[in-house]
Design a protein around this motif. Structure first.
Motif, PDB file in Angstrom:
ATOM      1  N   MET A   1       0.784  -1.114  -0.022  1.00 39.75           N
ATOM      2  CA  MET A   1       0.039  -0.301   0.330  1.00 39.75           C
ATOM      3  C   MET A   1       0.706   1.305   0.157  1.00 39.75           C
ATOM      4  O   MET A   1       1.858   1.581  -0.105  1.00 39.75           O
ATOM      5  N   THR A   2       0.335   2.273  -0.641  1.00 40.22           N
ATOM      6  CA  THR A   2       1.552   3.533  -1.072  1.00 40.22           C
ATOM      7  C   THR A   2       1.178   3.768   0.555  1.00 40.22           C
ATOM      8  O   THR A   2       0.269   3.750   1.414  1.00 40.22           O
ATOM      9  N   PRO A   3       2.860   4.957   1.366  1.00 40.79           N
ATOM     10  CA  PRO A   3       2.338   5.417   2.356  1.00 40.79           C
ATOM     11  C   PRO A   3       1.183   7.208   2.848  1.00 40.79           C
ATOM     12  O   PRO A   3       1.088   7.391   1.382  1.00 40.79           O
ATOM     13  N   GLN A   4       0.649   6.753   4.040  1.00 40.55           N
ATOM     14  CA  GLN A   4      -0.188   7.453   3.426  1.00 40.55           C
ATOM     15  C   GLN A   4      -0.075   8.910   3.762  1.00 40.55           C
ATOM     16  O   GLN A   4       0.528   9.623   5.219  1.00 40.55           O
ATOM     17  N   ILE A  88     -15.808  -6.943   8.308  1.00 40.04           N
ATOM     18  CA  ILE A  88     -15.225  -5.765   7.990  1.00 40.04           C
ATOM     19  C   ILE A  88     -14.180  -6.856   7.620  1.00 40.04           C
ATOM     20  O   ILE A  88     -13.304  -6.979   8.561  1.00 40.04           O
ATOM     21  N   PRO A  89     -13.675  -6.552   6.197  1.00 37.85           N
ATOM     22  CA  PRO A  89     -11.980  -7.237   5.990  1.00 37.85           C
ATOM     23  C   PRO A  89     -11.101  -6.530   6.360  1.00 37.85           C
ATOM     24  O   PRO A  89     -10.936  -4.664   6.990  1.00 37.85           O
ATOM     25  N   PRO A  90     -10.244  -7.350   7.133  1.00 36.05           N
ATOM     26  CA  PRO A  90      -9.111  -7.164   8.100  1.00 36.05           C
ATOM     27  C   PRO A  90      -8.053  -5.870   7.364  1.00 36.05           C
ATOM     28  O   PRO A  90      -7.273  -4.372   7.873  1.00 36.05           O
ATOM     29  N   VAL A  91      -7.986  -5.690   5.778  1.00 40.55           N
ATOM     30  CA  VAL A  91      -7.500  -4.207   5.604  1.00 40.55           C
ATOM     31  C   VAL A  91      -8.264  -3.450   5.672  1.00 40.55           C
ATOM     32  O   VAL A  91      -7.477  -1.991   6.063  1.00 40.55           O
ATOM     33  N   LEU A  92      -9.335  -3.470   6.215  1.00 39.86           N
ATOM     34  CA  LEU A  92     -10.171  -1.791   6.331  1.00 39.86           C
ATOM     35  C   LEU A  92      -9.968  -1.742   7.898  1.00 39.86           C
ATOM     36  O   LEU A  92      -9.748  -0.417   8.496  1.00 39.86           O
ATOM     37  N   LEU A  93     -10.070  -2.866   8.872  1.00 38.80           N
ATOM     38  CA  LEU A  93      -9.282  -2.345  10.602  1.00 38.80           C
ATOM     39  C   LEU A  93      -7.789  -2.461  10.162  1.00 38.80           C
ATOM     40  O   LEU A  93      -7.816  -1.200  11.360  1.00 38.80           O
ATOM     41  N   ASP A  94      -7.520  -2.418   8.880  1.00 38.45           N
ATOM     42  CA  ASP A  94      -5.797  -2.221  10.006  1.00 38.45           C
ATOM     43  C   ASP A  94      -5.727  -0.722   9.285  1.00 38.45           C
ATOM     44  O   ASP A  94      -5.608   0.506   9.716  1.00 38.45           O
ATOM     45  N   LEU A  95      -6.752   0.058   8.406  1.00 39.15           N
ATOM     46  CA  LEU A  95      -6.818   0.989   8.415  1.00 39.15           C
ATOM     47  C   LEU A  95      -6.931   2.543   9.224  1.00 39.15           C
ATOM     48  O   LEU A  95      -6.544   3.344   9.226  1.00 39.15           O
ATOM     49  N   TRP A  96      -8.336   1.714   9.596  1.00 38.18           N
ATOM     50  CA  TRP A  96      -9.028   2.381  11.240  1.00 38.18           C
ATOM     51  C   TRP A  96      -7.676   2.722  12.451  1.00 38.18           C
ATOM     52  O   TRP A  96      -7.546   3.907  12.820  1.00 38.18           O
ATOM     53  N   ARG A  97      -7.022   1.855  12.152  1.00 38.89           N
ATOM     54  CA  ARG A  97      -5.856   2.188  12.968  1.00 38.89           C
ATOM     55  C   ARG A  97      -4.902   2.761  13.464  1.00 38.89           C
ATOM     56  O   ARG A  97      -4.706   3.865  13.707  1.00 38.89           O
ATOM     57  N   ASP A  98      -4.460   2.161  11.912  1.00 40.60           N
ATOM     58  CA  ASP A  98      -3.366   3.569  11.402  1.00 40.60           C
ATOM     59  C   ASP A  98      -3.197   4.992  11.348  1.00 40.60           C
ATOM     60  O   ASP A  98      -2.940   5.460  11.133  1.00 40.60           O
ATOM     61  N   LEU A  99      -4.570   5.127  10.593  1.00 42.43           N
ATOM     62  CA  LEU A  99      -5.354   6.018  10.377  1.00 42.43           C
ATOM     63  C   LEU A  99      -5.907   7.540  11.497  1.00 42.43           C
ATOM     64  O   LEU A  99      -5.670   8.352  11.862  1.00 42.43           O
ATOM     65  N   THR A 100      -6.336   6.442  12.406  1.00 42.80           N
ATOM     66  CA  THR A 100      -6.989   6.714  13.668  1.00 42.80           C
ATOM     67  C   THR A 100      -6.637   7.001  14.583  1.00 42.80           C
ATOM     68  O   THR A 100      -7.050   7.476  15.517  1.00 42.80           O
ATOM     69  N   GLY A 101      -6.005   5.056  14.560  1.00 42.51           N
ATOM     70  CA  GLY A 101      -5.580   6.179  16.333  1.00 42.51           C
ATOM     71  C   GLY A 101      -6.524   5.515  17.311  1.00 42.51           C
ATOM     72  O   GLY A 101      -6.120   5.035  18.383  1.00 42.51           O
TER      73      GLY A 101
END
Ligand code: MD6
Ligand code: FE
Length: 206
Positions: A1-4, A88-101
């Motif tokens: 995935m590209t750096p956010q 919920i697919p794991p990729v979305l759980l990861d996004l939530w964790r990484d972006l919202t904290g």
């Protein structure tokens, strides 16, 4: 995935990460969604006043947002099939964790499908138990003109949300008024028949 890379929206608490999902990640997420909708199909809800939404909806996760004559609420089952919503697919759980904290994972993911002239009127997301938890939104397919303004009313501005863009309503923007004015048809080739899918991840329950 590209750096956010987060950009400054100039609206405190409205966070935007253009291109957070690269094209491979978008295609993979779309495959996950195809699997989910095979058992949990898009359907067209009605407003409490009985008007059909122009957007079709389904949900992922333990809870799903629904609207009908009885009002808006979260519930654990699909209103048409009566079955539990898919995970919920794991990729979305990861996004939530990484972006919202945010310390807890999302327990609801509303999936909106826009085709043709579908739009979404200005609204606030306020059916969740804890209105401090952020809402994280992922866009796939045609670019949308997203409109956002202060909770109390007043001037709004518009922001383009393209395929792979992720945004969040947090803190002072958590109750911002927002909606989708229209799509830019033909702006993405991700969805074979055109249109747009938006996924919003939330903490719905206590
Ligand atoms: C949409 N989005 O993008 C509609 N809600 O199709 C939303 O209603 C929304 O983008 C809460 C937070 C972010 C959003
Ligand atoms: Fe919303």
């Amino acid at each position: 995935m590209t750096p956010q890379r987060e950009i400054d929206t100039g609206l405190e608490g409205f966070r935007l990460w253009p291109g957070a999902l690269d094209s491979d990640a978008q295609a993979a997420l779309l495959r996950d969604l195809r699997t989910a909708v095979a058992t949990s199909p898009f359907y067209r809800p009605v407003t409490p006043g009985g008007r059909p939404f122009s957007v079709r909806m389904t949900n992922l996760g333990p809870l799903g947002w629904v609207s009908d004559r009885d009002g808006y609420r979260y519930q654990p089952t699909h209103p048409v099939t009566g079955e539990a919503w898919p995970p919920i697919p794991p990729v979305l759980l990861d996004l939530w964790r990484d972006l919202t904290g945010w310390p807890d994972p999302p327990d609801a993911c509303l999936v909106n499908l826009y085709r043709d002239q579908a739009r979404m009127g200005l609204h606030q997301d306020r059916d969740e138990a804890d209105l401090n938890a952020p809402v994280l939104s992922v866009s796939l397919g045609d670019t949308a003109i997203f409109r956002i303004g202060p909770a109390a009313g007043g001037p709004t501005r518009s922001v383009r949300l393209a395929s792979g863009d992720v945004c969040a309503l947090t803190g002072p923007a958590r109750l911002a008024r927002h909606g989708i004015d229209r799509l830019l048809p033909g702006s993405s080739t991700l969805l074979e028949r055109g249109g747009r899918i938006n996924l919003t991840l939330r903490r719905a329950g206590p």
